[in-house]
Scaffold this motif. Structure first.
Motif, PDB file in Angstrom:
ATOM      1  N   SER A 131     -18.467 -86.667   9.991  1.00  0.00           N
ATOM      2  CA  SER A 131     -17.735 -87.165   8.638  1.00  0.00           C
ATOM      3  C   SER A 131     -16.445 -86.432   8.326  1.00  0.00           C
ATOM      4  O   SER A 131     -16.554 -85.153   8.353  1.00  0.00           O
ATOM      5  N   ILE A 132     -15.351 -86.950   7.992  1.00  0.00           N
ATOM      6  CA  ILE A 132     -14.278 -86.383   7.477  1.00  0.00           C
ATOM      7  C   ILE A 132     -13.774 -87.036   6.058  1.00  0.00           C
ATOM      8  O   ILE A 132     -14.239 -87.781   5.687  1.00  0.00           O
ATOM      9  N   GLY A 133     -12.766 -86.152   5.387  1.00  0.00           N
ATOM     10  CA  GLY A 133     -12.372 -86.920   4.066  1.00  0.00           C
ATOM     11  C   GLY A 133     -11.061 -86.731   3.820  1.00  0.00           C
ATOM     12  O   GLY A 133     -10.161 -85.963   4.440  1.00  0.00           O
ATOM     13  N   THR A 134     -10.587 -87.582   2.845  1.00  0.00           N
ATOM     14  CA  THR A 134      -9.012 -87.225   2.007  1.00  0.00           C
ATOM     15  C   THR A 134      -9.541 -86.956   0.651  1.00  0.00           C
ATOM     16  O   THR A 134     -10.490 -87.428   0.189  1.00  0.00           O
ATOM     17  N   ILE A 135      -8.873 -85.958  -0.084  1.00  0.00           N
ATOM     18  CA  ILE A 135      -9.053 -85.668  -1.381  1.00  0.00           C
ATOM     19  C   ILE A 135      -7.748 -85.739  -1.837  1.00  0.00           C
ATOM     20  O   ILE A 135      -6.825 -85.508  -1.513  1.00  0.00           O
ATOM     21  N   PHE A 136      -7.738 -86.354  -3.385  1.00  0.00           N
ATOM     22  CA  PHE A 136      -6.408 -86.655  -3.930  1.00  0.00           C
ATOM     23  C   PHE A 136      -6.484 -86.178  -5.489  1.00  0.00           C
ATOM     24  O   PHE A 136      -7.704 -86.349  -6.040  1.00  0.00           O
ATOM     25  N   SER A 137      -5.546 -85.632  -6.075  1.00  0.00           N
ATOM     26  CA  SER A 137      -5.338 -85.542  -7.578  1.00  0.00           C
ATOM     27  C   SER A 137      -4.087 -85.932  -8.065  1.00  0.00           C
ATOM     28  O   SER A 137      -3.097 -86.033  -7.181  1.00  0.00           O
ATOM     29  N   ILE A 138      -4.185 -86.426  -9.197  1.00  0.00           N
ATOM     30  CA  ILE A 138      -3.016 -87.204  -9.872  1.00  0.00           C
ATOM     31  C   ILE A 138      -2.826 -86.696 -11.208  1.00  0.00           C
ATOM     32  O   ILE A 138      -3.651 -86.664 -11.999  1.00  0.00           O
ATOM     33  N   TYR A 139      -1.588 -86.233 -11.225  1.00  0.00           N
ATOM     34  CA  TYR A 139      -0.915 -85.522 -12.523  1.00  0.00           C
ATOM     35  C   TYR A 139       0.237 -86.585 -12.965  1.00  0.00           C
ATOM     36  O   TYR A 139       0.968 -87.262 -12.143  1.00  0.00           O
ATOM     37  N   ARG A 140       0.323 -86.367 -14.182  1.00  0.00           N
ATOM     38  CA  ARG A 140       1.192 -87.078 -14.776  1.00  0.00           C
ATOM     39  C   ARG A 140       2.653 -85.705 -14.962  1.00  0.00           C
ATOM     40  O   ARG A 140       2.150 -84.857 -15.305  1.00  0.00           O
ATOM     41  N   ARG A 141       3.977 -86.267 -14.608  1.00  0.00           N
ATOM     42  CA  ARG A 141       4.635 -85.384 -14.606  1.00  0.00           C
ATOM     43  C   ARG A 141       5.057 -84.754 -15.960  1.00  0.00           C
ATOM     44  O   ARG A 141       4.936 -85.673 -16.953  1.00  0.00           O
ATOM     45  N   ILE A 142       5.424 -83.495 -16.262  1.00  0.00           N
ATOM     46  CA  ILE A 142       5.714 -82.893 -17.576  1.00  0.00           C
ATOM     47  C   ILE A 142       7.089 -83.175 -17.876  1.00  0.00           C
ATOM     48  O   ILE A 142       7.400 -83.555 -19.147  1.00  0.00           O
ATOM     49  N   THR A 143       8.070 -82.942 -17.082  1.00  0.00           N
ATOM     50  CA  THR A 143       9.556 -82.949 -17.455  1.00  0.00           C
ATOM     51  C   THR A 143       9.742 -84.617 -17.532  1.00  0.00           C
ATOM     52  O   THR A 143       9.254 -85.328 -16.945  1.00  0.00           O
ATOM     53  N   PRO A 144      10.911 -85.038 -18.154  1.00  0.00           N
ATOM     54  CA  PRO A 144      10.842 -86.460 -18.553  1.00  0.00           C
ATOM     55  C   PRO A 144      11.574 -87.116 -17.429  1.00  0.00           C
ATOM     56  O   PRO A 144      12.245 -86.419 -16.524  1.00  0.00           O
ATOM     57  N   ALA A 145      11.381 -88.117 -17.288  1.00  0.00           N
ATOM     58  CA  ALA A 145      11.540 -89.150 -16.284  1.00  0.00           C
ATOM     59  C   ALA A 145      13.038 -89.238 -16.330  1.00  0.00           C
ATOM     60  O   ALA A 145      13.648 -89.279 -17.307  1.00  0.00           O
ATOM     61  N   GLY A 146      13.476 -89.453 -14.990  1.00  0.00           N
ATOM     62  CA  GLY A 146      15.093 -89.541 -14.831  1.00  0.00           C
ATOM     63  C   GLY A 146      15.662 -88.234 -14.663  1.00  0.00           C
ATOM     64  O   GLY A 146      16.688 -88.119 -14.073  1.00  0.00           O
ATOM     65  N   SER A 147      14.869 -86.936 -14.948  1.00  0.00           N
ATOM     66  CA  SER A 147      15.530 -85.767 -14.481  1.00  0.00           C
ATOM     67  C   SER A 147      14.904 -85.370 -12.992  1.00  0.00           C
ATOM     68  O   SER A 147      13.653 -85.735 -12.852  1.00  0.00           O
ATOM     69  N   PRO A 148      15.404 -84.404 -12.524  1.00  0.00           N
ATOM     70  CA  PRO A 148      14.796 -83.953 -11.073  1.00  0.00           C
ATOM     71  C   PRO A 148      13.509 -83.429 -11.540  1.00  0.00           C
ATOM     72  O   PRO A 148      13.336 -82.572 -12.422  1.00  0.00           O
ATOM     73  N   ILE A 149      12.434 -83.359 -10.354  1.00  0.00           N
ATOM     74  CA  ILE A 149      11.312 -82.755 -10.771  1.00  0.00           C
ATOM     75  C   ILE A 149      11.488 -81.055 -10.641  1.00  0.00           C
ATOM     76  O   ILE A 149      12.492 -80.715 -10.141  1.00  0.00           O
ATOM     77  N   GLN A 150      10.580 -80.442 -11.319  1.00  0.00           N
ATOM     78  CA  GLN A 150      10.559 -78.962 -11.333  1.00  0.00           C
ATOM     79  C   GLN A 150       8.873 -78.490 -11.030  1.00  0.00           C
ATOM     80  O   GLN A 150       8.262 -79.386 -10.963  1.00  0.00           O
ATOM     81  N   MET A 151       9.098 -77.351 -10.679  1.00  0.00           N
ATOM     82  CA  MET A 151       7.771 -76.704 -10.167  1.00  0.00           C
ATOM     83  C   MET A 151       6.594 -76.989 -11.313  1.00  0.00           C
ATOM     84  O   MET A 151       5.641 -77.093 -10.969  1.00  0.00           O
ATOM     85  N   GLU A 152       7.119 -76.913 -12.692  1.00  0.00           N
ATOM     86  CA  GLU A 152       5.876 -77.154 -13.634  1.00  0.00           C
ATOM     87  C   GLU A 152       5.385 -78.418 -13.484  1.00  0.00           C
ATOM     88  O   GLU A 152       4.136 -78.800 -14.081  1.00  0.00           O
ATOM     89  N   ASP A 153       5.815 -79.270 -12.949  1.00  0.00           N
ATOM     90  CA  ASP A 153       5.518 -80.723 -12.855  1.00  0.00           C
ATOM     91  C   ASP A 153       4.398 -80.766 -11.769  1.00  0.00           C
ATOM     92  O   ASP A 153       3.572 -81.651 -11.853  1.00  0.00           O
ATOM     93  N   VAL A 154       4.323 -79.761 -10.909  1.00  0.00           N
ATOM     94  CA  VAL A 154       3.337 -79.758  -9.792  1.00  0.00           C
ATOM     95  C   VAL A 154       2.530 -78.792  -9.939  1.00  0.00           C
ATOM     96  O   VAL A 154       1.302 -78.785  -9.645  1.00  0.00           O
ATOM     97  N   MET A 155       2.645 -77.540 -10.604  1.00  0.00           N
ATOM     98  CA  MET A 155       1.742 -76.422 -10.873  1.00  0.00           C
ATOM     99  C   MET A 155       0.999 -76.714 -12.086  1.00  0.00           C
ATOM    100  O   MET A 155       1.084 -75.841 -13.141  1.00  0.00           O
ATOM    101  N   GLN A 156       0.471 -77.749 -12.504  1.00  0.00           N
ATOM    102  CA  GLN A 156      -0.478 -77.848 -13.473  1.00  0.00           C
ATOM    103  C   GLN A 156      -2.002 -77.707 -13.103  1.00  0.00           C
ATOM    104  O   GLN A 156      -2.484 -77.814 -12.109  1.00  0.00           O
ATOM    105  N   PRO A 157      -2.689 -77.036 -14.303  1.00  0.00           N
ATOM    106  CA  PRO A 157      -4.141 -76.936 -13.718  1.00  0.00           C
ATOM    107  C   PRO A 157      -4.871 -78.157 -13.902  1.00  0.00           C
ATOM    108  O   PRO A 157      -4.548 -79.263 -14.076  1.00  0.00           O
ATOM    109  N   GLY A 158      -5.913 -78.192 -13.279  1.00  0.00           N
ATOM    110  CA  GLY A 158      -6.865 -79.354 -12.884  1.00  0.00           C
ATOM    111  C   GLY A 158      -7.161 -80.053 -14.243  1.00  0.00           C
ATOM    112  O   GLY A 158      -7.552 -81.170 -14.105  1.00  0.00           O
ATOM    113  N   SER A 159      -7.349 -79.319 -15.123  1.00  0.00           N
ATOM    114  CA  SER A 159      -7.760 -80.060 -16.686  1.00  0.00           C
ATOM    115  C   SER A 159      -6.562 -81.111 -16.800  1.00  0.00           C
ATOM    116  O   SER A 159      -6.908 -82.115 -17.626  1.00  0.00           O
ATOM    117  N   LYS A 160      -5.434 -81.034 -16.332  1.00  0.00           N
ATOM    118  CA  LYS A 160      -4.400 -82.264 -16.535  1.00  0.00           C
ATOM    119  C   LYS A 160      -4.439 -83.352 -15.715  1.00  0.00           C
ATOM    120  O   LYS A 160      -3.667 -84.253 -15.879  1.00  0.00           O
TER     121      LYS A 160
END
Ligand code: AHM
Ligand code: MG
Length: 332
Positions: A131-160
């Motif tokens: 057995s093997i698996g896929t694991i995924f997490s989904i976050y909402r981006r923090i910076t406003p839509a329309g702007s380029p993504i930033q590291m803070e969008d990606v580096m969110q704690p799991g609680s988010k």
């Protein structure tokens, strides 16, 4: 309503996702679509994993490509499949993958979601039909839509996390996920090409008698870990360790148990990755009434500092994890 609702036999994943749309009264349905995209990629990867044993007789199976290139490794294929599904859907702006050093910027600034994924976990088991698996997490981006993504969008704690889940390619293929309203499991019926709700509202047993740890590293553990595992033996618990995180977690979630990947001399921060391995399972654990910690704090409260950061992981039935933490606190 998570408990009282009776699902008819044959609730498909699609129908279930649709019925749950009302959990997000103001939502646009993009998260639902994103979950469907992941399920589709999972079906494709499932097909590839089922054929994996035939890879070397690819000619007969019609799998060798025209350039005569070697078959790609399954984890690479899974990475491509998931990235493709997530890019095509249009809901995602950035992906963090175990298979990629850097953040994948999809240059889709209107996408609201960031996905962290381990496309095919359990690398040592891929070639040996385990057995093997896929694991995924989904976050909402923090910076406003329309702007380029930033590291803070990606580096969110799991609680988010707004959703998280895994796919288990096992004796059956399952997709288990949460959007923060309990945990539900779906089993794949390959002849129909559908995931069906098979494990509604999963509740982890509060206590258990299975422990999962790579005991070959015992001499590298600190004393707290050694003492806790000795306790497991004194109590007559069963040792079960597949070496595929998803499979070990899934079994313990259903049966009651504890999974531990502790710091070792080789891996002083443990081996597992915070962003796309520990966080997703920690949210699922919490939603099912289990616990996940790094020994000192809740996994979900760790602020990530780098993309591929590792963390010790102690996850499973509440009572077992609490006892383990008391032992680990003694340290040295
Ligand atoms: P991988 O991402 O290279 O597959 O490593 C992660 C896997 C987990 O699935 C599993 O729990 C763990 O590594 C096993 O590690 P070990 O062989 O050190 O016990
Ligand atoms: Mg992995």
């Amino acid at each position: 309503d998570q408990t009282g609702m009776a699902y008819s036999v044959g609730t498909t994943l699609d129908r279930f996702i649709k019925s749950k749309q009302s959990d997000f009264p103001f939502a646009s349905g993009e998260l639902s679509q994103l979950l469907r995209d992941i399920a589709l990629a999972a079906k494709i990867v499932n097909r590839e994993t089922n054929r994996a044993g035939l890879a070397n007789i690819g000619g007969a199976f019609g799998q060798t490509n025209v350039q005569g290139e070697e078959q790609q490794k399954l984890d690479v294929i899974a990475n491509i499949r998931f990235i493709r599904a997530l890019s095509k859907g249009g809901e995602v702006c950035a992906i963090v993958s175990e298979e990629e050093d850097a953040v994948i910027d999809l240059h889709n600034t209107s996408g609201k979601y960031v996905v962290a994924i381990d496309p095919l976990d359990g690398s040592s088991n891929i070639d040996v039909n385990i057995s093997i698996g896929t694991i995924f997490s989904i976050y909402r981006r923090i910076t406003p839509a329309g702007s380029p993504i930033q590291m803070e969008d990606v580096m969110q704690p799991g609680s988010k996390q707004v959703a998280a889940g895994y796919v288990l390619y096992g004796s059956s293929t399952m997709l288990v996920y949460t959007t923060g309203f309990g945990v539900n499991g779906f089993t794949y019926e390959s002849s129909l090409g559908e995931f069906f709700l098979s494990h509604p509202n999963i509740q982890a047993p509060k206590d258990g008698n299975i422990y999962s740890i790579n005991e070959g590293s015992e001499l590298e553990w600190n004393k707290g870990v050694q003492d806790y595992i000795r306790l497991c033996k004194e109590k007559g618990y069963s040792a079960r360790y597949i070496g595929s995180l998803v499979a070990d977690f899934h079994r313990n979630l259903l049966k009651g148990g504890i999974y531990i990947y502790p710091p070792t001399q080789k891996n002083p921060n443990g081996k597992l990755r915070l962003l796309y391995e520990a966080n997703a399972l920690a949210l699922l654990a919490e939603q099912a009434g289990a616990i996940a910690t790094d020994g000192k704090q809740n996994i979900l409260s760790i602020q990530p500092e780098s993309l591929h950061q590792r963390t010790p992981l102690i996850i499973g039935s509440e009572k077992m994890v609490q006892t383990a933490m008391e032992y680990f606190a003694e340290e040295k």
